[in-house]
Design a protein around this motif. Structure first.
Motif, short mmCIF file in Angstrom:
data_model
loop_
_atom_site.label_atom_id
_atom_site.label_comp_id
_atom_site.label_asym_id
_atom_site.label_seq_id
_atom_site.Cartn_x
_atom_site.Cartn_y
_atom_site.Cartn_z
N LYS A 46 32.42 40.69 41.25
CA LYS A 46 33.26 39.60 41.71
C LYS A 46 33.20 38.48 40.69
O LYS A 46 32.45 38.55 39.70
N VAL A 47 33.98 37.45 40.93
CA VAL A 47 34.11 36.37 39.95
C VAL A 47 32.75 35.79 39.58
O VAL A 47 32.47 35.50 38.41
N GLU A 48 31.87 35.67 40.57
CA GLU A 48 30.57 35.06 40.31
C GLU A 48 29.71 35.87 39.35
O GLU A 48 28.75 35.35 38.77
N THR A 49 30.01 37.16 39.22
CA THR A 49 29.19 38.02 38.35
C THR A 49 29.71 38.08 36.91
O THR A 49 29.08 38.69 36.07
N PHE A 50 30.87 37.48 36.65
CA PHE A 50 31.45 37.55 35.31
C PHE A 50 30.69 36.64 34.34
O PHE A 50 30.23 35.57 34.70
N VAL A 51 30.60 37.12 33.12
CA VAL A 51 29.93 36.38 32.05
C VAL A 51 30.87 36.34 30.84
O VAL A 51 31.82 37.12 30.76
N PRO A 52 30.63 35.44 29.88
CA PRO A 52 31.54 35.31 28.73
C PRO A 52 31.66 36.58 27.89
O PRO A 52 32.72 36.87 27.33
N SER A 53 30.58 37.33 27.76
CA SER A 53 30.61 38.57 27.00
C SER A 53 29.58 39.53 27.57
O SER A 53 28.67 39.12 28.28
N GLY A 54 29.76 40.79 27.27
CA GLY A 54 28.86 41.80 27.82
C GLY A 54 29.57 43.12 27.92
O GLY A 54 30.23 43.57 26.97
N VAL A 55 29.52 43.75 29.10
CA VAL A 55 30.18 45.04 29.33
C VAL A 55 31.53 44.78 29.99
O VAL A 55 31.58 44.16 31.05
N PRO A 56 32.65 45.21 29.38
CA PRO A 56 33.97 44.93 29.94
C PRO A 56 34.24 45.72 31.22
O PRO A 56 33.77 46.85 31.38
N VAL A 57 35.03 45.11 32.12
CA VAL A 57 35.38 45.72 33.41
C VAL A 57 36.82 46.22 33.35
O VAL A 57 37.75 45.44 33.11
N ILE A 58 37.01 47.51 33.59
CA ILE A 58 38.35 48.09 33.64
C ILE A 58 38.91 47.92 35.05
O ILE A 58 38.27 48.29 36.04
#
Length: 471
Positions: A46-58
């Protein structure tokens, strides 16, 4: 290839001769896949788990074609979060499906993908192929055929959000033709050639559009040619380093004399000397060509808001007017279509065909062809969209109107400047339009060849002949 019937444990079943392709077996996905797995459950991403870089979400927006589109942009989760979502981790060569929402989507994570590893969203599931038996490109090709789509969607629930029931278990049971690997590879190559050309046209369109936007901003927003000429006039000895006929930033040499060399104050701020301040209605018209459904010929191209992409002027999709029941507007190729319903969606484009459109679309033309590029540059800009959104009326379904649009204030150049800009931009618009039509022709060819190749009705050499004639 052997024609013996195998037990369900080995699960390859011969269904006889398929056209000229010889005896192709059918195999259950479960027997030719190394892995079939779901995306994360619940709200693991969810939005709260997103970070500026890392593993991309398809997500579904990345599955628009046969390959995962990594030009759309990704949200990212941290490496540690991705490790916790172990079953949802995918890699190059995996085939991604959507099981809820826009079901029926299927795309490959290509070997040329930007990242080595991805995480799929809650609405995706995936298959990792046993490449000794089946190629992922062939799997995608099969599930793009009408028969493949029917197989994939046969276990669909339409209650609430459309979804495939028990997608992992169900996918394992689906049977797929299993030609020899050499045949699979040849089929995938043909279809890949067509898809690559379609993708090339799309990227060319994006590049041409970006160049046109940049030039518009340089000339009519930042006034770069004027600033360059002004700076030039202040440099001593410039005649020794610059001669007439040489280009300046944002200013082709042959257009040097069209621009003044200074800015002056105005009600609109600093503007080029000799330019004026006006509004969109001074250089653009709203074409109100209404038409009744019974007067529209079958097969007439029809553009609704859903056919117009966000933030792009290239209109690649349209339907037909065969089942329309309400009044529409007539538009002509080259005219500008602006979505007035919920204008914040930024739906503005150039019509690639003659046709009819929804009355939620404003059909715009320049008062003369010389002003076309100038008008298009303004009405497709983020600033204009923000202006229309701010003045739109209606709470749930806000709309702008031509009256409000026409009052949009802008800096008006002399007509020769507007004409020069249109002449520079028009070839790009023409190339974008030609690319749209070529891509639609290639897509029709692909969709015609695909089921015939998959079934064995059409041999690869024959398909290659059709492909070479079209690409």
């Amino acid at each position: 290839m052997s024609s013996r019937r195998m037990t369900q444990g080995g699960s390859l079943r011969n269904r006889g001769r398929l056209g000229m392709a010889g005896e192709w077996q059918l195999a259950k996905i479960g027997d030719i896949a190394e892995r079939v797995a779901m995306g994360p459950f619940g709200s693991s991403i969810k939005v709260e788990t997103f970070v500026p870089s890392g593993v991309p979400v398809i997500s579904g927006q990345h599955l628009r074609g046969t390959k995962v589109d990594d030009k759309v942009g990704f949200n990212f989760v941290s490496e540690s979060h991705a490790q916790r979502l172990r079953n949802a981790n995918v890699q190059r060569g995996d085939v991604i499906f959507t099981h809820a929402g826009n079901i029926g989507q299927v795309a490959l994570v290509p070997e040329s993908a930007q990242f080595e590893r991805y995480v799929i969203s809650q609405r995706q599931f995936y298959m990792r192929c046993n490449r000794d038996k089946i190629l992922p490109e062939f799997v995608v090709a099969y599930f793009k055929t009408p028969k493949g789509q029917h197989s994939l969607l046969a276990n669909t629930s339409q209650v609430g959000v459309p979804s495939i029931a028990q997608p992992v278990t169900y996918l394992r049971t689906i049977e797929i033709p299993l030609p020899p690997l050499s045949e699979q590879r040849a089929i995938a190559h043909i279809l890949g050639t067509l898809d690559d050309k379609i993708e090339l046209n799309r990227r060319m369109s994006e590049t041409l559009e970006a160049m046109a936007r940049a030039l518009f901003k340089a000339w009519f927003v930042d006034f770069e040619p004027v600033r360059a000429k002004h700076a030039l006039s202040k440099v001593e000895g410039i005649e020794e380093r610059w001669q007439r006929g040489q280009s300046l930033p944002g200013l082709p040499a042959h257009l040097y004399d069209l621009f003044p060399d200074r800015l002056v104050d105005s009600a609109h701020g600093a503007i080029p000397q000799g330019w004026g301040v006006g509004c969109l209605g001074d250089v653009a018209d709203h074409q109100r060509r209404g038409i009744q459904p019974h007067d529209i010929e079958n097969g007439t191209p029809y553009i609704a808001l859903e056919h117009i992409p966000k933030g792009r002027i290239a209109l690649t999709e349209w339907g037909t007017a065969d089942v329309l029941e309400s009044n529409k507007f007539v538009f002509k190729q080259g005219e500008i279509l602006f979505g007035k319903l919920r204008p914040y969606f930024h739906k503005v484009g150039v019509a690639p065909v003659d046709g009819v459109c929804s009355t939620d679309i404003v059909v715009l033309t320049a008062t003369s062809s010389d002003w076309f590029g100038f008008v298009l540059g303004h009405v497709s800009s983020s600033e204009f969209v923000e202006y229309t959104n701010a003045g739109s009326t209606g709470t749930k379904m806000p709309r702008t109107s031509w009256d409000d649009m026409a009052r949009y204030e802008l800096v008006l150049p002399p007509k020769p400047v507007a004409k020069a800009f249109t002449e520079l931009m028009q070839p790009s618009i023409d190339r974008i339009t030609a690319g749209i039509h070529q891509s639609r022709t290639l897509a029709t060819l692909r969709d015609t060849l695909l089921p015939k190749l998959i079934s064995g009705e059409l041999r690869v050499p024959d398909a290659e002949h059709h492909t070479k004639a079209s690409v």
